[in-house]
Scaffold this motif. Structure first.
Motif, short mmCIF file in Angstrom:
data_model
loop_
_atom_site.label_atom_id
_atom_site.label_comp_id
_atom_site.label_asym_id
_atom_site.label_seq_id
_atom_site.Cartn_x
_atom_site.Cartn_y
_atom_site.Cartn_z
N PHE A 1 -0.29 -7.49 11.79
CA PHE A 1 0.19 -6.93 10.53
C PHE A 1 -0.85 -7.20 9.44
O PHE A 1 -0.74 -8.19 8.73
CB PHE A 1 1.53 -7.58 10.12
CG PHE A 1 2.75 -6.97 10.74
CD1 PHE A 1 2.97 -7.05 12.10
CD2 PHE A 1 3.71 -6.34 9.95
CE1 PHE A 1 4.13 -6.50 12.67
CE2 PHE A 1 4.85 -5.79 10.52
CZ PHE A 1 5.07 -5.87 11.88
N PRO A 2 -1.83 -6.34 9.32
CA PRO A 2 -2.86 -6.58 8.30
C PRO A 2 -2.35 -6.21 6.90
O PRO A 2 -2.75 -5.18 6.36
CB PRO A 2 -4.02 -5.69 8.76
CG PRO A 2 -3.37 -4.60 9.56
CD PRO A 2 -2.11 -5.17 10.15
N PHE A 3 -1.51 -7.09 6.36
CA PHE A 3 -0.90 -6.83 5.04
C PHE A 3 -1.94 -6.46 3.98
O PHE A 3 -1.76 -5.53 3.22
CB PHE A 3 -0.15 -8.07 4.54
CG PHE A 3 1.16 -8.30 5.18
CD1 PHE A 3 2.31 -7.75 4.64
CD2 PHE A 3 1.27 -9.06 6.34
CE1 PHE A 3 3.55 -7.98 5.22
CE2 PHE A 3 2.50 -9.29 6.94
CZ PHE A 3 3.64 -8.74 6.38
N ARG A 4 -3.01 -7.24 3.95
CA ARG A 4 -3.98 -7.09 2.84
C ARG A 4 -5.35 -6.65 3.33
O ARG A 4 -6.29 -6.63 2.57
CB ARG A 4 -4.10 -8.42 2.09
CG ARG A 4 -2.78 -8.91 1.49
CD ARG A 4 -2.89 -10.27 0.86
NE ARG A 4 -1.59 -10.80 0.50
CZ ARG A 4 -0.76 -11.42 1.35
NH1 ARG A 4 -1.12 -11.62 2.61
NH2 ARG A 4 0.42 -11.85 0.92
N GLY B 1 0.86 -1.18 0.00
CA GLY B 1 0.00 0.00 0.00
C GLY B 1 0.89 1.22 0.00
O GLY B 1 2.11 1.11 0.15
N ASP B 2 0.29 2.38 -0.16
CA ASP B 2 1.07 3.61 -0.13
C ASP B 2 1.72 3.78 1.24
O ASP B 2 1.09 3.47 2.26
CB ASP B 2 0.15 4.82 -0.38
CG ASP B 2 -0.26 4.89 -1.85
OD1 ASP B 2 0.58 4.54 -2.73
OD2 ASP B 2 -1.42 5.26 -2.11
N PRO B 3 2.94 4.28 1.26
CA PRO B 3 3.61 4.51 2.54
C PRO B 3 2.80 5.47 3.40
O PRO B 3 2.11 6.35 2.89
CB PRO B 3 4.94 5.16 2.14
CG PRO B 3 5.14 4.86 0.70
CD PRO B 3 3.76 4.71 0.11
N ARG B 4 2.85 5.26 4.70
CA ARG B 4 2.18 6.17 5.63
C ARG B 4 3.20 6.71 6.61
O ARG B 4 4.14 6.01 6.98
CB ARG B 4 1.09 5.44 6.40
CG ARG B 4 -0.08 5.01 5.54
CD ARG B 4 -1.16 4.36 6.38
NE ARG B 4 -2.12 3.71 5.49
CZ ARG B 4 -2.66 2.52 5.72
NH1 ARG B 4 -2.35 1.84 6.81
NH2 ARG B 4 -3.52 2.00 4.86
N THR B 5 2.96 7.91 7.07
CA THR B 5 3.79 8.45 8.14
C THR B 5 3.21 8.00 9.48
O THR B 5 2.06 7.54 9.56
CB THR B 5 3.79 9.98 8.12
OG1 THR B 5 2.48 10.43 8.49
CG2 THR B 5 4.13 10.53 6.73
N ILE B 6 3.99 8.17 10.50
CA ILE B 6 3.50 7.81 11.83
C ILE B 6 2.28 8.68 12.19
O ILE B 6 1.39 8.23 12.93
CB ILE B 6 4.63 7.92 12.88
CG1 ILE B 6 4.27 7.11 14.13
CG2 ILE B 6 4.94 9.38 13.22
CD1 ILE B 6 5.44 6.85 15.05
N LEU B 7 2.22 9.88 11.63
CA LEU B 7 1.05 10.74 11.89
C LEU B 7 -0.20 10.15 11.25
O LEU B 7 -1.28 10.15 11.86
CB LEU B 7 1.32 12.16 11.39
CG LEU B 7 2.58 12.85 11.94
CD1 LEU B 7 2.63 14.31 11.47
CD2 LEU B 7 2.62 12.79 13.47
N ASP B 8 -0.05 9.64 10.01
CA ASP B 8 -1.19 8.96 9.36
C ASP B 8 -1.65 7.78 10.21
O ASP B 8 -2.85 7.54 10.40
CB ASP B 8 -0.77 8.38 8.00
CG ASP B 8 -0.30 9.43 7.02
OD1 ASP B 8 -0.74 10.58 7.11
OD2 ASP B 8 0.54 9.07 6.14
N ALA B 9 -0.67 7.02 10.68
CA ALA B 9 -1.00 5.82 11.44
C ALA B 9 -1.72 6.16 12.73
O ALA B 9 -2.66 5.46 13.15
CB ALA B 9 0.28 5.02 11.72
N ILE B 10 -1.28 7.23 13.37
CA ILE B 10 -1.93 7.66 14.62
C ILE B 10 -3.39 8.02 14.35
O ILE B 10 -4.29 7.68 15.13
CB ILE B 10 -1.16 8.84 15.25
CG1 ILE B 10 0.18 8.32 15.83
CG2 ILE B 10 -1.98 9.54 16.32
CD1 ILE B 10 1.17 9.40 16.20
#
Lengths: 326, 326, 326, 326
Positions: free
Chosen positions: D270-273, D26-35
């Motif tokens: 780790f929900p890869f998909r 998937g598109d890379p995410r920043t830690i801010l996106d993840a939060i």
């Protein structure tokens, strides 16, 4: 010339049953028959004896005579704390009466150790553990394991007790399941006469590197004995040593050599369908190759490669030493 | 109300030996004793019988009387082609004389199938395969496996033969080791009366998804029977069904339901240390939960989720159906 | 002198990322860099190329020039049907649009095969399969797998397609998971130009005996290629060949020799932390020992031992041939 | 109403790469996106943060703001001692300069722990260990592992350090591989501020019973944290909790409840998909069922059954409590 002493569990020369071939993989043999076969191998100098002696009501003297005839000594006694009486556990049996029976049987085995001047009582509590989720209170079970062994070691300070760990079988999960768990338990018991009998195949089966397991037990001063065999890593197949994992077997012996560990090299194999004398000789043939390999191995070059954690260089040294220049 | 028919391998109600508890996990029982215990479960209507009948020299009539008394029918007969005579193999034994004995024993079992009007002869050649690298010529061995089964199926076109595959045990590697290998062999044999008895636990043990195995066997028209149990995926533990993998067990039954497969739900458990009647009831209690779950499951919503390969949605439907809304 | 041809997957000479070392185990390399490293090994004559070419927008000509400079030929092309686009599957993707993209990418790879005069298109659908119970309709999924491969083979009758099966990774369960399942699928497809690329380590990982897998594929006329490496049997570690399972590796090659199978011996290793040229040479050093072992092995004595299924005798012959008399 | 606090490793909400899908799932995410995604789950109150913060050069303040916006606290900081710099090890790297870098990175992470008032520094030295036989001097390697952790714990007595053990991956064998080995090491270090972060899936993967692992760690006073997920027992699949092993997961929580262990229930998936918010909610849905099951479970009846080691009775109680009466 080899000066290494070899040994074997006497059950190597028995015949076996399992849950399918309930009539056995051959005619039953007495411990006296098995001793005679062990003598035929020609390279074995000591044996580990199951107790009670199988196949008949034999006295220590009868067994001693049979051993003397073959020139065999006794390295250990293995009380059978995993037969029907102990099907639900020996030290961890929910019934205190059965736990007492286990204690008595091991105590008798201790007397046999003294009689033969053997090195140790071997404890292999194969029925101690659990099968199902929720079956046991894990804290209580582990305490029973340690109390059972501790009491025996305390009552018999003149003897050594060795615990042979294994991940499982016959129990779905054995209480003494790994080298680290067993050392943790031994440290908790806190007595000098409890150690580990490291079975190469049990370590492999448990996902350990047997060389690492040996080093750890040595570092705790607890490697009291060992035996070898082979398997496919997912079960305790007790196949002939060197037939599947020659390189890791060699690494195991290199570790012993490097630490100056100089005990007996024992076999713990179950040749269900093979001639047991031939199976023992096959293993020892490979172990003699290991001996020569140890003499050939450049230990300081190996140490330098390991210092760099350079697997390719270290393996090249090991393969050359073990397999020969051809 | 449940209309599902339940069955069990009669060995579920025997006692067992293994290589350690050589004196057994309980007093020996005859097949007549086992039949009586099977009757006590209360939900079992058919059994699979080992042949020869264990524990004594019983006639078909004696066994038939015991079954009648418990209201039990016979679903299959399992010739014991894995005892001492066959320790080095039945169909793949290197000795043609032993291969002939295997053929004769299965032929006798076929007569017993006819006598009881059972559904099939069950073939579980647990000693066919190999233990060591280099031990066998793999092409020749596989041919022996297929020839052995093929000849029997050809000589007995009125009967069904089911092969129960398993990765290993007692052989280190079994010849019929997986659903795909067995189907490949059956297609090669090319006869309509050879199929698969799918053991849920053997599929798990072999790294298969049992639901996928069932679908594949069904798609080849070869799912002739099945039985259930549970394990930790690394060995054929034959534990009580539903105790470790309830969700995959449910998926297995959903697959059967979806394909309109309506055979008997059998148990193949080895309650070494449990009361065998209680162990059977525990499994059936769970299987009745499965039955209710099947009725509750929204199959078209599931199909839609699977169409999208949407695991989270599909599992939510399955969990709700199986576990109930609480 | 060795006349054996050696090959390698070009990815052997790349660097890698994984889910933890997301910044990679080394500086990224282009396929041109990797080709240069492959040339440095000295014993490699052919390579298998990922497609699209990694590390840049290179033309067939640029890649061809790089190969020519190293004296390397192309044995196969591996279309990358397991990258982000295909994260939920290539042939089995729930989205028909993505399935079409997979078909197009493989079709392009087929053109590259023709350009280089390579032997085959290699299909490794590592994302095809499932992760969770209940996620897929197994019958439908398997049909998609076969349809995807079948259509390509039909459209490109001038080319060979090889399927490289593996039990799992990156999918929790791969659709083409074993030799038998893959053969079953290939027989169903029913075209002459679909075969198997047998990876020694994948067979081990799947609980197969690689020698048996090779024999089976050969008996179906479907062993179109192979590669070697090693692992601990529980994962596709892609370690250096011969470092863990030298005896089974030798058995694998004995099986090929005995069947007159004379293709390229390829490496499929992932030297995450090793110098890739050194890792390739280490493997080839061992494979040359295998070559000499094959010449030394007494095949008729081996056949006689295998006829008796005499593991001890067969292994003694094999060990002596492989390890040398010292 | 649930009063249980839930948490998650922030990487649950990242995207992933592996050695095949090198362009990511998937598109890379920043830690801010993840939060932000973590906040969307709705039941999560704390997170464990990788350090350095991924996806950009973010300050503690920026991260703190993002957390505040979602109402999230920080439970731990996980320094990334497993990226390229540390590919050959962090504490056990053969290069003392790299070992120093590991020490510095963890020291920085300790400062971040103080900044956020988190509970602990989490140590997961996934690259520490070995790949090949003969690669390392096992005694020296283990000493490096303990020295590395010990020095940090000594220098930061105001903080807790938790070790998350795992059998393997990315290293073929990890140094801290099991609960018992880790406890053995912690006892050797001998400091009060070193404990275990018990990952349910790592215990399963290692052949442990997670309930037993938890009890053991508690009995040593070292269970400082935990997280859950699921797998097929042979790899660290990091699947959604409750999807494969609901019963053992319940047993794990029963053990915590019984010991009065009242920490945060964290997710390490780790929900890869899968959609990561959906995957988190799926797990928490199941964990809420676990909470209700805990309230329903008759603990004294369970204790009585376990006292008898009566698996059938104990499981019946557990299943009824967890699954509900329907």
């Amino acid at each position: 010339m080899s000066t290494q002493r070899y040994g074997a569990g006497i059950w190597h020369f028995a015949t076996y049953v399992d849950r399918y071939a309930t009539d056995g993989y051959g005619d039953p043999r007495t411990i006296l028959d098995a001793i005679e076969l062990a003598g035929q191998v020609g390279d074995i100098s000591v044996v580990d004896l199951n107790y009670p002696f199988f196949g008949g009501d034999f006295s220590n003297e009868q067994v001693g005579d049979a051993l003397a005839k073959q020139g065999l000594g006794v390295i250990g006694i293995t009380p059978e704390i995993y037969t029907r009486t102990f099907a639900k556990g020996s030290f961890t049996n929910p019934d205190p009466g059965v736990r007492r029976l286990a204690h008595e049987l091991v105590t008798e085995a201790a007397r046999v150790v003294r009689h033969f001047g053997a090195d140790y009582v071997k404890l292999w509590p194969g029925q101690d553990g659990w099968d199902y989720p929720f079956q046991v209170d894990h804290g209580a079970l582990w305490k029973l394991s340690l109390d059972g062994v501790g009491q025996l070691a305390e009552e018999n300070p003149d003897l050594k007790f060795v615990i042979e760990y294994k991940p499982r079988e016959p129990r779905v999960h054995m209480s003494f399941d790994s080298v680290a768990r067993t050392l943790l338990g031994i440290e908790r018991i806190g007595l000098p006469n409890v150690g580990i009998l490291l079975d190469f195949g049990h370590a492999l089966f448990g996902g350990e590197s047997p060389a690492d397991s040996a080093q750890l037990a040595i570092d705790y001063g607890r490697l009291f004995g060992m035996d070898v065999n082979d398997n496919l890593r997912s079960w305790d197949d007790d196949m002939v040593a060197g037939t599947v994992h020659p390189i890791e077997l060699f690494e195991f012996f290199v570790t012993l050599r490097r630490n100056g560990w100089e005990g007996v090299w024992q076999l713990d194999q179950f040749p269900f369908r093979e001639d047991s004398v031939v199976a023992a000789r096959s293993a020892i043939d490979f172990l003699k190759r290991v001996e020569r390999g140890l003499d050939r191995l450049d230990l300081s070059a190996l140490a330098a490669a390991q210092d760099r954690q350079d697997a390719m260089a270290a393996l090249a040294l090991a393969q050359r030493a073990l397999f020969g220049g051809e």
